[in-house]
Design a protein around this motif. Structure first.
Motif, mmCIF file in Angstrom:
data_model
loop_
_atom_site.group_PDB
_atom_site.id
_atom_site.type_symbol
_atom_site.label_atom_id
_atom_site.label_comp_id
_atom_site.label_asym_id
_atom_site.label_seq_id
_atom_site.Cartn_x
_atom_site.Cartn_y
_atom_site.Cartn_z
ATOM 1 N N GLU A 88 -69.088 36.562 26.384
ATOM 2 C CA GLU A 88 -68.364 35.951 27.489
ATOM 3 C C GLU A 88 -69.327 35.115 28.333
ATOM 4 N N VAL A 89 -68.829 34.014 28.867
ATOM 5 C CA VAL A 89 -69.654 33.113 29.671
ATOM 6 C C VAL A 89 -70.287 33.887 30.832
ATOM 7 N N GLY A 90 -71.605 33.797 30.907
ATOM 8 C CA GLY A 90 -72.337 34.478 31.961
ATOM 9 C C GLY A 90 -72.901 35.824 31.571
ATOM 10 N N SER A 91 -72.558 36.316 30.359
ATOM 11 C CA SER A 91 -73.044 37.633 29.948
ATOM 12 C C SER A 91 -74.017 37.563 28.774
ATOM 13 N N GLY A 92 -74.338 36.370 28.327
ATOM 14 C CA GLY A 92 -75.271 36.206 27.216
ATOM 15 C C GLY A 92 -76.615 35.678 27.674
ATOM 16 N N GLU A 93 -77.299 34.991 26.778
ATOM 17 C CA GLU A 93 -78.672 34.562 27.034
ATOM 18 C C GLU A 93 -78.792 33.104 27.468
ATOM 19 N N ILE A 94 -77.717 32.335 27.386
ATOM 20 C CA ILE A 94 -77.779 30.938 27.806
ATOM 21 C C ILE A 94 -77.848 30.871 29.335
ATOM 22 N N ASP A 95 -78.707 30.016 29.827
ATOM 23 C CA ASP A 95 -78.873 29.866 31.272
ATOM 24 C C ASP A 95 -77.717 29.023 31.821
ATOM 25 N N MET A 96 -76.553 29.640 31.950
ATOM 26 C CA MET A 96 -75.359 28.918 32.376
ATOM 27 C C MET A 96 -75.493 28.360 33.789
ATOM 28 N N LYS A 97 -76.211 29.060 34.637
ATOM 29 C CA LYS A 97 -76.387 28.560 35.994
ATOM 30 C C LYS A 97 -77.069 27.194 35.977
ATOM 31 N N SER A 98 -78.094 27.063 35.150
ATOM 32 C CA SER A 98 -78.800 25.774 35.068
ATOM 33 C C SER A 98 -77.929 24.707 34.436
ATOM 34 N N VAL A 99 -77.112 25.113 33.459
ATOM 35 C CA VAL A 99 -76.193 24.166 32.827
ATOM 36 C C VAL A 99 -75.216 23.613 33.860
ATOM 37 N N VAL A 100 -74.616 24.502 34.650
ATOM 38 C CA VAL A 100 -73.649 24.074 35.656
ATOM 39 C C VAL A 100 -74.336 23.286 36.769
ATOM 40 N N GLU A 101 -75.535 23.703 37.130
ATOM 41 C CA GLU A 101 -76.287 22.974 38.153
ATOM 42 C C GLU A 101 -76.515 21.533 37.710
ATOM 43 N N TRP A 102 -76.885 21.364 36.436
ATOM 44 C CA TRP A 102 -77.046 20.009 35.892
ATOM 45 C C TRP A 102 -75.702 19.273 35.918
ATOM 46 N N GLY A 103 -74.637 19.961 35.509
ATOM 47 C CA GLY A 103 -73.325 19.336 35.465
ATOM 48 C C GLY A 103 -72.880 18.820 36.815
ATOM 49 N N GLU A 104 -73.141 19.594 37.862
ATOM 50 C CA GLU A 104 -72.740 19.186 39.202
ATOM 51 C C GLU A 104 -73.490 17.944 39.666
ATOM 52 N N ALA A 105 -74.661 17.730 39.118
ATOM 53 C CA ALA A 105 -75.467 16.571 39.518
ATOM 54 C C ALA A 105 -75.299 15.377 38.584
ATOM 55 N N ASN A 106 -74.523 15.570 37.509
ATOM 56 C CA ASN A 106 -74.474 14.521 36.482
ATOM 57 C C ASN A 106 -73.057 14.193 36.010
ATOM 58 N N ALA A 107 -72.127 14.232 36.936
ATOM 59 C CA ALA A 107 -70.766 13.718 36.732
ATOM 60 C C ALA A 107 -69.914 14.518 35.765
ATOM 61 N N VAL A 108 -70.228 15.799 35.560
ATOM 62 C CA VAL A 108 -69.316 16.647 34.788
ATOM 63 C C VAL A 108 -68.088 16.940 35.649
ATOM 64 N N GLU A 109 -66.924 16.763 35.073
ATOM 65 C CA GLU A 109 -65.673 16.933 35.816
ATOM 66 C C GLU A 109 -65.032 18.303 35.572
ATOM 67 N N TYR A 110 -65.164 18.814 34.351
ATOM 68 C CA TYR A 110 -64.543 20.084 33.987
ATOM 69 C C TYR A 110 -65.494 20.922 33.146
ATOM 70 N N TYR A 111 -65.470 22.221 33.381
ATOM 71 C CA TYR A 111 -66.188 23.186 32.555
ATOM 72 C C TYR A 111 -65.152 23.978 31.769
ATOM 73 N N CYS A 112 -65.187 23.843 30.471
ATOM 74 C CA CYS A 112 -64.201 24.488 29.609
ATOM 75 C C CYS A 112 -64.720 25.869 29.198
ATOM 76 N N VAL A 113 -64.109 26.915 29.736
ATOM 77 C CA VAL A 113 -64.479 28.282 29.388
ATOM 78 C C VAL A 113 -63.846 28.603 28.040
ATOM 79 N N GLU A 114 -64.686 28.853 27.058
ATOM 80 C CA GLU A 114 -64.169 29.020 25.702
ATOM 81 C C GLU A 114 -64.631 30.348 25.112
ATOM 82 N N GLN A 115 -63.765 30.939 24.327
ATOM 83 C CA GLN A 115 -64.065 32.216 23.691
ATOM 84 C C GLN A 115 -63.324 32.227 22.352
#
Length: 249
Positions: A197-224
């Protein structure tokens, strides 16, 4: 909606209702799964769910562009992605033809406000054309036309990429990010164990979203793609994790 493909096929309204209860304000369509498109559009309006983007089967860009346009207007969404390149076209000739067809679609549709893109599985980072990874080759701009990348954090990781670094090349041209989490120690094909599940694994999701907020990402698709605890619970955990980042970011 790929995550809830089975549930959507069995009970479209119940599925959309559950997603709204979790807190989602938008969905990314992934085919109708046997449902009538007009009825789906009515249900989306009923539950006040926007359509953030649409995943389209690969072959439809080759032979049903008018049908794609009709669906896009029905759902009020002009961000459309080639879901993935069909297996039989996972070769150099297929990649070149895919780029040609997607660019032709973009040339026709961009003046109407459409964005044409490509979602990536892992082989789009493993295979190469003209010295470029397939995802980069297809999304490299040509004469001012751009095929929009839809980076997927899980498949990037499976391909050996660091998603935090790999997404940086897509600044300003990745309106949607697919978020799936990963746990190492298992075979790369063992999604039952390495997909988290998003946020419970090893990917640094916080950094991914932080980058997204600064680089015109409009939507984050939560996928499982698969769930051990029930798909709606998995999506809720991912959604709640992303909401929890708001104060930190």
């Amino acid at each position: 909606m790929y995550s809830v493909r089975k549930e959507f096929a069995e009970d479209a309204e119940g599925t959309l209702s559950r997603l709204k209860e979790i807190g989602f304000e938008a969905v990314q369509l992934d085919g109708m799964r046997g449902n009538d498109p007009i009825q789906v559009a009515r249900l989306l309006e009923k539950y006040q769910l926007r359509v953030a983007g649409m995943h389209i089967k690969h072959d439809r860009f080759f032979n049903d562009l008018d049908g794609i346009i009709e669906e896009a207007y029905l759902f009020g969404c002009k961000t459309i992605y080639d879901k993935y390149i069909d297996d039989e076209e996972q070769n150099e000739q297929g990649y070149r033809k895919t780029k040609e067809v997607l660019l032709a679609a973009a040339q026709k549709l961009s003046p109407l406000g459409f964005r044409v893109g490509l979602h990536n599985p892992e082989y789009d980072y493993n295979n190469v054309v003209d010295g470029r990874k397939v995802m980069d080759y297809i999304t490299d701009p040509v004469n001012g036309l751009c095929i929009y990348p839809e980076p997927d954090t899980y498949w990037m990781t499976v391909a050996g990429e660091n998603p935090v670094e790999a997404i940086k090349k897509y600044s300003g041209r990745a309106p949607i990010l697919h978020l799936k989490d990963y746990r190492s120690g298992y075979d790369v094909n063992d999604m039952d164990n390495n997909l988290m599940e998003v946020g419970s694994g090893e990917i640094d999701m916080k950094s991914v979203v932080e980058w997204g907020e600064a680089n015109a990402v409009e939507y984050y698709c939560v996928e499982q793609d698969y769930s051990r605890i029930g798909i709606f619970e998995s999506l809720k955990r991912g959604f709640d994790y992303l909401v929890s980042l708001e104060e930190e970011l």
